[in-house]
Design an enzyme around this catalytic site. Structure first.
Site, mmCIF file in Angstrom:
data_model
loop_
_atom_site.group_PDB
_atom_site.id
_atom_site.type_symbol
_atom_site.label_atom_id
_atom_site.label_comp_id
_atom_site.label_asym_id
_atom_site.label_seq_id
_atom_site.Cartn_x
_atom_site.Cartn_y
_atom_site.Cartn_z
ATOM 1 N N CYS A 27 -6.509 -2.916 6.637
ATOM 2 C CA CYS A 27 -7.757 -2.134 6.633
ATOM 3 C C CYS A 27 -8.973 -2.955 5.636
ATOM 4 O O CYS A 27 -10.059 -2.639 5.995
ATOM 5 C CB CYS A 27 -7.436 -0.682 5.890
ATOM 6 S SG CYS A 27 -7.020 -0.958 4.221
ATOM 7 N N CYS A 55 0.836 -1.198 -0.048
ATOM 8 C CA CYS A 55 0.151 -0.083 -0.052
ATOM 9 C C CYS A 55 1.024 1.202 -0.103
ATOM 10 O O CYS A 55 0.699 2.165 -0.633
ATOM 11 C CB CYS A 55 -0.922 -0.226 1.276
ATOM 12 S SG CYS A 55 -1.864 1.594 1.481
#
Length: 276
Positions: free
Chosen positions: A117, A19
């Protein structure tokens, strides 16, 4: 997709590092620059400084050793580091919370997030099954001699070094020592079977140096909050290195990052592809 692919291949992925590489410091930074902005500022606990002698941008550990996030930022390039600001790197978390309290931030006392997440409930296999439409079937637990000692609930559910949740009663503690994804078997054994001294890495990114031309003494982490261990790193072809630890390390795992340091400076890092 990569998260699923690495688990299905028997590795342990680190999506937060990806990410940072592809989203925060690629798409986000490109968007900022396309809109006339000079910097991206994040709350990572790390520091960015420029070496006055070489002109290279350096990534350094955050001063709060317990919160240091330099490990997950090792993929940052020189161009990215030049346009990133990390203002929390010189502060301790307690100081940051105090500043937030003074400014009446509603998240001043928020608990630190530990979850991925896109898997907020922590059930990553459930996520994988929903994402792929697959079911990961049960299979055999094997001992180190290849004897069947029990049944497991899908090899993707287990990681190297795992002890809890195996559901085995073998008279002595056992740990996951290996997996054969083709045969859907999980090998368990004593903790002594977990230790390896040599790590091979690919997809390497160098920060403090342009490339590795000769062996270097370093310290290294193969896990996020692991204490760094003394080692020597050797060139192993373009985008690769071989790392030999002075002492065998517990359960270095393919798919995870290995990050190299010299003092508080991140030398570089890569993805573990094999151990021995």
């Amino acid at each position: 997709e990569k998260f699923v692919r690495v688990y299905e291949a028997g590795g342990t992925p680190n999506p937060c590092i990806d990410c940072n590489k592809y989203m925060k410091f690629n798409h986000l930074l490109n968007w900022a620059q396309a809109h006339g902005m000079e910097y991206v500022v994040t709350g990572h606990y790390a520091r960015v400084e420029q070496d006055p002698d070489t002109g290279r941008w350096l990534l350094k550990k955050g001063l709060d050793e317990g919160k240091d996030q330099s490990y997950v930022l090792y993929n940052l390039t020189q161009q990215q580091l030049a346009h990133v600001r990390l203002p929390l790197g010189a502060l301790h978390k307690t100081e940051v919370r105090a500043i937030a309290e003074q400014h009446h931030f509603i998240n001043a006392r928020k608990h630190d997030s530990q979850d991925i997440c896109f898997v907020p409930d922590g059930d990553y296999v459930g996520f994988m099954e929903r994402y792929t439409g697959k079911y990961y079937p049960d299979g055999d637990f094997l001992d180190v001699n290849g004897n069947v000692v029990g049944r497991h609930h899908g090899a993707v559910r287990y990681t190297c070094g795992q002890r809890k949740g195996l559901g085995l009663a073998l008279g002595a503690p056992v740990y996951v020592c290996g997996k054969d994804m083709q045969a859907n078997t999980v090998t368990v054994g004593p903790e002594s079977e977990l230790f390896d001294r040599i790590v091979y890495a690919e997809d390497v990114n160098w920060i403090a140096i342009p490339e590795l031309k000769e062996p270097l003494r370093v310290t290294a982490r193969t896990r996020y909050h692991q204490t760094e261990q003394a080692a020597t790193v050797y060139p192993a072809g373009e985008g690769k290195f071989r790392l030999e630890f002075d002492q065998p390390q517990r359960a270095p795992t393919p798919g995870q990052a290995v990050v190299l340091y010299q003092g508080d400076v991140v030398l570089g890092g890569g993805t573990i592809v094999a151990v021995e």
